[in-house]
Design a protein around this motif. Structure first.
Motif, PDB file in Angstrom:
ATOM      1  N   GLY A  11      85.894  97.010  29.249  1.00 12.02           N
ATOM      2  CA  GLY A  11      85.204  97.901  27.992  1.00 12.02           C
ATOM      3  C   GLY A  11      86.080  97.921  26.682  1.00 12.02           C
ATOM      4  N   LEU A 206      75.745 100.612  22.778  1.00 12.99           N
ATOM      5  CA  LEU A 206      76.283  99.954  24.237  1.00 12.99           C
ATOM      6  C   LEU A 206      77.818  99.731  24.224  1.00 12.99           C
ATOM      7  N   SER A 207      77.959  99.850  25.546  1.00 11.13           N
ATOM      8  CA  SER A 207      79.401  99.625  25.965  1.00 11.13           C
ATOM      9  C   SER A 207      79.463  99.335  27.419  1.00 11.13           C
ATOM     10  N   ARG A 213      76.188  96.635  31.028  1.00 10.70           N
ATOM     11  CA  ARG A 213      75.746  96.731  29.498  1.00 10.70           C
ATOM     12  C   ARG A 213      74.676  96.270  29.383  1.00 10.70           C
TER      13      ARG A 213
END
Length: 317
Positions: A11, A206-207, A213
């Motif tokens: 991430g 988003l991540s 994701r």
């Protein structure tokens, strides 16, 4: 001092929380060299294009599309072990070629060497295990602490009192080399200076690794395509900034690949509602801006750390 800063490429949160650290090092007159791989390194290069960088061994871990991540991660354990060994030997070779006074590793487990003062940074001292494996948490903690205590220092990015990460950063016993350094956020010097006009807008950020994701993106778009509420969806892709990703699927939806920190900060402050994963770096950003109260936190399915944080934050908000 000459400092190598290297976040884990899992991430983007590990990289974004290194941004305020790097700013502090530079303000103190230190020479900073960026380290890392993949998207995490690209994040740091975009924020500090003038700084030199070193490509570290690449980690290619993916999540499962199911609600159980532990099996997927267990199957990738040999890959993770090989990656840790590659990190260790890479730093050993690097220190033969050039001098570093300090190495700051954000969750890169084996980036340490006696030839430099090495710091390990993590908020996750307690690693939450899924149901059925709770019995293994003490064993996992012992193994994790053995890795941590190979470093000269362990920095915990949380408050010592009233911590944001709960049991994750406040276990019953700390590693011998641990200290709390406070919350880290790329927004730490920008949030309170802005006073944008409030908007009737939901901002979804988003991540996290794929494919979760993209599944998260589809879930949000499906929810908002059927109503008229305005949505700004930030995909969390760093190929470009402040550029529309593609044509929206409904008139009320605007999709951006990514946004620079100033613009994203303004939108988060102005938004009526925020939707995000309950990753810890995201929580630190929202807490710094004072907008946690309007956040809908949706953990990655099967990601025990995020599931714990989402439930824990309900007791604080």
């Amino acid at each position: 001092m000459r400092i190598l800063v290297a976040p884990l490429n899992w991430g983007l949160g590990h990289a974004t929380r290194c941004i305020p650290l790097i700013r502090r090092f530079l303000s103190e007159g230190h020479d900073v060299i960026l380290g890392g791989d993949g998207m995490s390194l690209e994040v740091l290069k975009k924020h500090f294009p003038e700084l030199p960088f070193r490509e570290l061994p690449r980690l290619d871990i993916h999540y499962s599309a199911s609600n159980n991540q532990i099996i997927s991660l267990f199957l990738q354990l040999p890959k993770l072990i090989a990656y840790c060994l590659a990190d260790y030997h890479y730093l050993k070779r690097l220190l033969r070629e050039e001098h570093f006074d300090q190495v700051v590793s954000d969750n890169r487990f084996c980036l340490h060497n006696k030839q430099a003062y090495c710091i390990y940074m993590t908020h996750q001292l307690t690693i939450k295990m899924p149901k059925g494996l709770k019995w293994a948490e003490p064993l996992v903690r012992i193994m994790h602490y053995r890795l941590i205590e190979k470093y000269d220092r362990c920095w915990i990015p949380d408050r010592q009192e009233n911590g944001l990460a709960g049991e994750l950063s406040h276990p019953k016993a700390l590693p011998r080399n641990a200290e709390y350094i406070g919350i880290l956020s790329r927004f730490e010097n920008s949030g309170r200076q802005s006073d944008p006009k409030k908007e009737n807008l939901t901002v979804a950020v988003l991540s996290g690794p794929e494919p979760q994701r993209t599944l998260f993106e589809k879930e949000i778009l499906a929810r908002y395509a059927s109503n008229k509420q305005p949505l700004l969806l930030v995909e969390g892709k760093i190929n470009s900034k402040n550029v529309p990703a593609r044509a929206a699927i409904a008139p009320n939806i605007r999709i951006m690949q990514n946004m620079d920190d100033y613009e994203l900060c303004s939108k988060l402050l102005a938004a009526k509602k925020i939707i995000a994963r309950s990753g810890y770096s995201t929580l630190m950003d929202l807490a710094t801006l004072g907008v946690l109260y309007k956040a809908e936190l949706i953990p990655t399915p099967g990601q025990t750390e995020q599931e714990y944080l989402a439930n824990y934050l309900k007791t604080l908000i």
